[in-house]
Design an enzyme around this catalytic site. Structure first.
Site, PDB file in Angstrom:
ATOM      1  N   GLU A  91       0.850  -1.189   0.000  1.00 50.73           N
ATOM      2  CA  GLU A  91       0.000   0.000   0.000  1.00 50.73           C
ATOM      3  C   GLU A  91       0.889   1.243   0.000  1.00 50.73           C
ATOM      4  O   GLU A  91       2.093   1.130   0.265  1.00 50.73           O
ATOM      5  CB  GLU A  91      -0.888   0.005   1.256  1.00 50.73           C
ATOM      6  CG  GLU A  91      -1.810  -1.201   1.333  1.00 50.73           C
ATOM      7  CD  GLU A  91      -2.757  -1.135   2.528  1.00 50.73           C
ATOM      8  OE1 GLU A  91      -2.590  -0.237   3.375  1.00 50.73           O
ATOM      9  OE2 GLU A  91      -3.646  -1.990   2.591  1.00 50.73           O
ATOM     10  N   ILE A 110       1.194  -2.651  -8.129  1.00 51.61           N
ATOM     11  CA  ILE A 110       0.652  -3.991  -8.375  1.00 51.61           C
ATOM     12  C   ILE A 110       1.020  -4.451  -9.789  1.00 51.61           C
ATOM     13  O   ILE A 110       0.466  -3.962 -10.780  1.00 51.61           O
ATOM     14  CB  ILE A 110      -0.883  -4.013  -8.173  1.00 51.61           C
ATOM     15  CG1 ILE A 110      -1.253  -3.399  -6.812  1.00 51.61           C
ATOM     16  CG2 ILE A 110      -1.410  -5.446  -8.303  1.00 51.61           C
ATOM     17  CD1 ILE A 110      -0.544  -3.997  -5.605  1.00 51.61           C
ATOM     18  N   THR A 111       1.962  -5.396  -9.839  1.00 51.80           N
ATOM     19  CA  THR A 111       2.410  -5.940 -11.122  1.00 51.80           C
ATOM     20  C   THR A 111       1.284  -6.758 -11.747  1.00 51.80           C
ATOM     21  O   THR A 111       0.575  -7.475 -11.031  1.00 51.80           O
ATOM     22  CB  THR A 111       3.647  -6.832 -10.912  1.00 51.80           C
ATOM     23  OG1 THR A 111       4.669  -6.051 -10.313  1.00 51.80           O
ATOM     24  CG2 THR A 111       4.157  -7.392 -12.240  1.00 51.80           C
ATOM     25  N   ARG A 151      10.004 -14.938  -3.585  1.00 54.42           N
ATOM     26  CA  ARG A 151      11.416 -14.542  -3.564  1.00 54.42           C
ATOM     27  C   ARG A 151      12.268 -15.483  -4.393  1.00 54.42           C
ATOM     28  O   ARG A 151      13.248 -15.066  -5.017  1.00 54.42           O
ATOM     29  CB  ARG A 151      11.897 -14.470  -2.116  1.00 54.42           C
ATOM     30  CG  ARG A 151      11.381 -13.219  -1.463  1.00 54.42           C
ATOM     31  CD  ARG A 151      11.462 -13.174   0.038  1.00 54.42           C
ATOM     32  NE  ARG A 151      10.793 -11.937   0.467  1.00 54.42           N
ATOM     33  CZ  ARG A 151      10.349 -11.700   1.683  1.00 54.42           C
ATOM     34  NH1 ARG A 151      10.480 -12.603   2.636  1.00 54.42           N
ATOM     35  NH2 ARG A 151       9.753 -10.552   1.959  1.00 54.42           N
ATOM     36  N   ILE A 188      31.849  -2.904 -19.437  1.00 54.50           N
ATOM     37  CA  ILE A 188      32.620  -3.605 -20.471  1.00 54.50           C
ATOM     38  C   ILE A 188      32.270  -3.058 -21.859  1.00 54.50           C
ATOM     39  O   ILE A 188      33.127  -2.959 -22.731  1.00 54.50           O
ATOM     40  CB  ILE A 188      32.373  -5.134 -20.374  1.00 54.50           C
ATOM     41  CG1 ILE A 188      33.068  -5.684 -19.134  1.00 54.50           C
ATOM     42  CG2 ILE A 188      32.848  -5.860 -21.641  1.00 54.50           C
ATOM     43  CD1 ILE A 188      32.664  -7.091 -18.744  1.00 54.50           C
ATOM     44  N   GLY A 227      31.046   3.188 -23.846  1.00 53.32           N
ATOM     45  CA  GLY A 227      29.998   4.103 -24.310  1.00 53.32           C
ATOM     46  C   GLY A 227      28.815   3.369 -24.915  1.00 53.32           C
ATOM     47  O   GLY A 227      27.658   3.788 -24.748  1.00 53.32           O
ATOM     48  N   GLU A 231       9.231  -7.617  -3.820  1.00 47.32           N
ATOM     49  CA  GLU A 231       9.096  -8.840  -3.010  1.00 47.32           C
ATOM     50  C   GLU A 231      10.087  -8.842  -1.841  1.00 47.32           C
ATOM     51  O   GLU A 231      10.688  -9.854  -1.510  1.00 47.32           O
ATOM     52  CB  GLU A 231       9.258 -10.093  -3.879  1.00 47.32           C
ATOM     53  CG  GLU A 231       8.318  -9.994  -5.075  1.00 47.32           C
ATOM     54  CD  GLU A 231       7.666 -11.265  -5.470  1.00 47.32           C
ATOM     55  OE1 GLU A 231       7.753 -12.246  -4.703  1.00 47.32           O
ATOM     56  OE2 GLU A 231       7.030 -11.276  -6.531  1.00 47.32           O
ATOM     57  N   THR A 277      12.720  -5.734  -0.102  1.00 47.37           N
ATOM     58  CA  THR A 277      13.987  -5.086  -0.454  1.00 47.37           C
ATOM     59  C   THR A 277      15.164  -5.904   0.077  1.00 47.37           C
ATOM     60  O   THR A 277      15.002  -6.760   0.956  1.00 47.37           O
ATOM     61  CB  THR A 277      14.060  -3.695   0.198  1.00 47.37           C
ATOM     62  OG1 THR A 277      13.954  -3.874   1.617  1.00 47.37           O
ATOM     63  CG2 THR A 277      12.943  -2.787  -0.289  1.00 47.37           C
ATOM     64  N   SER A 278      16.341  -5.581  -0.430  1.00 52.78           N
ATOM     65  CA  SER A 278      17.549  -6.224   0.116  1.00 52.78           C
ATOM     66  C   SER A 278      17.633  -5.999   1.621  1.00 52.78           C
ATOM     67  O   SER A 278      18.075  -6.873   2.370  1.00 52.78           O
ATOM     68  CB  SER A 278      18.805  -5.640  -0.546  1.00 52.78           C
ATOM     69  OG  SER A 278      18.904  -6.060  -1.884  1.00 52.78           O
TER      70      SER A 278
END
Lengths: 385, 382
Positions: free
Chosen positions: A127, A157-158, A243, A337, A340, A363, A365-366
């Site tokens: 929410e 909401i995915t 997760r 790698i 540009g 889902e 956070t870290s």
């Protein structure tokens, strides 16, 4: 102990890889640039039984184990992280809790069409004021006769713009805190179920992310998922699977970053030789590959364990935390790698870098993964693998 | 995939843990920074079978698979990193003898490890000027009739002070630079001209012996050469393939013990009216450490499992070694940080774990060599 895949897991992985190469990868750039939802891919994935992979065949699913699901999701995400998350949400966040907590009647009504891919699901826990602190639900569900009336706002909401069904968490007894939260299966066509905002995101642009306003949405009592007041338990158990799904998605992005880097480093010449000859580039790719394998091991282990029906609070969080940070690193290294060219849209790393970031956020956070892991270790101590 | 240990593997783990805690711990806890592992402890390890873990039972060994071997090294390292490296190197030589040796090599040398007559064995590859570039070694072995005359110096010889015999890589063909001119020899300590040089004064692993060695006109019968002339580097590289898994396992064991100490300390130490474990800053360290530790353990187990199945594992072993050792060094550093000032003094064990574990990203192939191996492998694979 053994590290072999079963024949079935290999077959599923190869099928998903083939589909990803043939159908998903060619569209990934367009989906990213336009933000279009890949309706046709989702339909085809349903045809390949990728939308309800761990649902029993008797209920319309593919009857696969969780590791097979992870392998398939990884392959799809290698091609397109947006398509990966659409698949992940339907499988992990919608089919799984219904499979685990619904009544037989609910399974027939909701799980069968979801698993067959005839319907699409979304999951509404977050929410505006309840992100990491998910237990702080402001959405209310008031009992009225044989129904509950839901009012509140759900955020980020995915699949929300396309979904037919939505698992909604709401408080049926606010005074009880998390023990007052209940879970509902809500049809998105219900009167009062409104999409109030479509978010514009940094990455995974091919999947929708919306704000939903529930304005006196009447939900029949028969749509209550699990028992009243036990919604938070459903949510936490579901997130353990979710997760693992995000970890698999991160593996796909991380692999895509490595694959692009290996290819580019052999083609790109500077100082008269391919840049792959330089230790600076070699070592970055060695680290990418090593971290990717480490993340795979954690994710596969969590999936295998979860597949046995065990709770996996630490394993799921470790897999999600490590895989998502690996994928951010790999995407960063791929951009570096490519120099540009890594910063422009003509090359894949630019998209991977934007797509990767979400894995560290949604889902859980870290930061919340670290809290969960640490609390568990401080309480239980270090256990043998 | 199945990540659970078999009952046999669990039993081996339990056996090694029990021995480490009840036999090794009381001895090593009394050692000062200057003391070496007592011969008596090495002999006990030998008698219990720790020095010939993967030698087939038919040849008198414990007949363990690579995965069980890795479990044993981790358990020993949890209690004493020095003991674990002495055991690991000795086993590496025992495995070389089983894999590359003929019956007369077994009778003359392997038997000494099985009986405990030679409590340990040593591997002599590195020289003053050849570390990572091992095949540039300069020690010579000149053929004279049916024997060789060895001349040169070796450094960083683990178990140098304890071993009765040494596996030595020396150049039999000085015309060829690089690996093809190198051959492998077994040399008894008692041979004339073998001089055990100075013990290195190390940052950690103080109880293990690390010596220089000088070889002056040491005569070695042709029969004490392993394989053919020019195949010495192959012997060495095959040995190191397994060595990488055991160093990774060693790093894992030290890291586990260090993390256990960090968690314990975080539970009891109070500041600002709360235990350290209640602060997110400390929780973060514990979460990161345990996550990376789990990943390392799985990478090691996969590499060891592949090896035990006789499947290719060079890439996986390098990944396991690189990841586990760098993880362990970071972890041991962070556990000192959790201990604050107490982490820096020797009343607490965590400073020792850091010193002990620091070497793991250096020996048996530096991290840089592992990254080179990995990069070559993945670049070739596309």
């Amino acid at each position: 102990m053994n590290f072999n895949f079963t024949d079935e897991q290999i077959a599923v992985r190869d099928m998903a890889r083939d589909f990803a190469d043939r159908r998903v990868r060619p569209l990934a750039d367009e989906l990213d640039k336009t933000g279009r939802y890949p309706q046709e891919l989702v339909k085809e994935m349903a045809g390949l039984s990728l939308m309800g992979m761990c649902v029993p065949e008797s209920l319309g699913g593919a009857g696969m184990d969780m590791l097979a699901y992870v392998l398939a999701l990884e392959e799809i995400s290698t091609a397109c992280a947006s398509t990966g998350v659409i698949m992940s949400v339907n499988n992990s966040l919608v089919c799984e809790p219904i499979k685990s907590f619904a009544t037989d009647e609910q399974k027939q009504r909701f799980l069968v069409p979801l698993a067959k891919g005839e319907k699409l699901g979304c999951y509404a826990l977050t929410e505006p004021n309840a992100g990491t602190d998910a237990g702080h639900q402001e959405t209310k569900a008031i009992k009225k006769g044989q129904s509950f009336v839901l009012n509140g706002t759900k955020q980020f909401i995915t699949n929300g713009a396309e979904a037919d069904l939505c698992i909604v968490y709401a408080s049926t007894a606010p005074e009880k805190g998390v023990k007052g939260i209940s879970a509902f299966i809500v049809e998105t066509k219900s009167p009062g179920f409104k999409i109030s905002k479509k978010e514009k995101k940094l990455g995974i642009k091919g999947s929708s992310c919306v704000q939903i306003v529930l304005d006196n949405v009447e939900v029949p009592e028969a749509n209550l998922l699990h028992r009243e007041g036990e919604g938070f338990k459903v949510a936490m158990s579901t997130l353990e699977v979710g997760r693992i799904g995000i970890a698999a998605q991160a593996l796909g992005i991380g692999q895509a970053a490595l694959t692009a880097s290996l290819k580019y480093s052999k083609e790109r010449e500077q100082f008269g030789q391919p840049i792959a000859n330089f230790q600076a580039i070699q070592f970055m790719m060695a680290d990418m590959a090593t971290r990717l394998e480490a993340a795979r091991m954690l994710t596969y282990k969590a999936a295998q364990l979860k597949g046995t029906g065990a709770r996996t609070p630490v394993e799921s969080s470790q897999a999600k935390l490590y895989a998502s940070e690996m994928c951010m690193y790999n995407a960063w290294a791929a951009v570096q790698i490519h120099g540009g060219y890594g910063y422009v849209e003509d090359y894949i790393p630019e998209r991977l870098f934007r797509d990767a970031k979400i894995c560290e956020i949604y889902e859980g956070t870290s930061e919340v993964q670290r809290i969960l892991i640490a609390r568990n270790l401080i309480k239980e101590g270090l256990s043998d693998l | 995939m199945k990540f659970e240990l078999t009952d046999d593997q669990k039993a081996v783990q339990e056996w090694a843990r029990n021995f480490s805690e009840t036999i090794v711990a009381p001895v090593v806890s009394k050692l000062s920074d200057r003391d070496k592992l007592p011969m008596d402890l090495l002999k006990k390890l030998s008698a219990e079978g720790f020095m010939s873990l993967m030698v087939p039972e038919a040849q008198g060994g414990a007949g363990l698979d690579s995965l069980s071997f890795s479990l044993v090294i981790t358990e020993l390292a949890r209690i004493c990193a020095s003991t674990s490296i002495s055991v690991a190197v000795t086993n590496m030589i025992a495995d070389v003898l089983v894999r590359e040796g003929q019956k007369h090599h077994h009778d003359k040398f392997l038997s000494q490890l099985l009986s405990g007559e030679s409590p340990t064995a040593s591997f002599c590859l590195t020289e003053n000027s050849s570390g990572s570039d091992a095949s540039a070694l300069q020690m010579t072995a000149k053929k004279e009739g049916d024997q060789y005359c060895l001349n040169g110096e070796k450094i960083y010889v683990t178990n140098g002070a304890f071993s009765n015999f040494f596996l030595i890589m020396a150049r039999t063909n000085t015309e060829i630079n690089g690996s093809k001119g190198v051959s492998a020899f077994l040399v008894p300590r008692a041979s004339k001209g073998v001089v055990i040089g100075k013990e290195e004064d190390k940052m950690g692993l103080n109880a293990s012996s690390t010596t220089r060695m000088v070889f002056e006109n040491v005569l070695v019968p042709e029969s004490d050469r392993l394989l053919n002339e020019g195949e010495g580097m192959q012997v060495a590289l095959r040995a190191l393939d397994g060595g990488r898994i055991s160093v990774a396992s060693q790093a894992l064991g030290v890291a586990k013990r260090s993390l256990e100490a960090g968690i314990e300390y975080a539970k009891v130490r109070e500041q600002f009216g709360k235990t350290l474990g209640e602060f997110q800053a400390i929780q973060w360290k514990i979460a990161n450490a345990s996550t990376e530790l789990s990943a390392a353990e799985l990478l090691i187990r996969r590499a060891a499992w592949l090896k035990s199945q006789k499947l290719p594992h060079r890439l996986e072993a390098s990944m396991a070694k690189l990841f586990s050792t760098e993880m362990a060094i970071r972890l041991c550093d962070e556990m000192i940080q959790i201990h604050g000032g107490y982490g820096y003094i020797k009343d607490y064990p965590v400073e020792k774990y850091y010193r002990d574990v620091r070497v793991t990203s250096l020996y048996e192939g530096t991290s840089e060599i592992q990254r080179t191996v990995i990069a070559k492998n993945i670049l070739g694979g596309l």
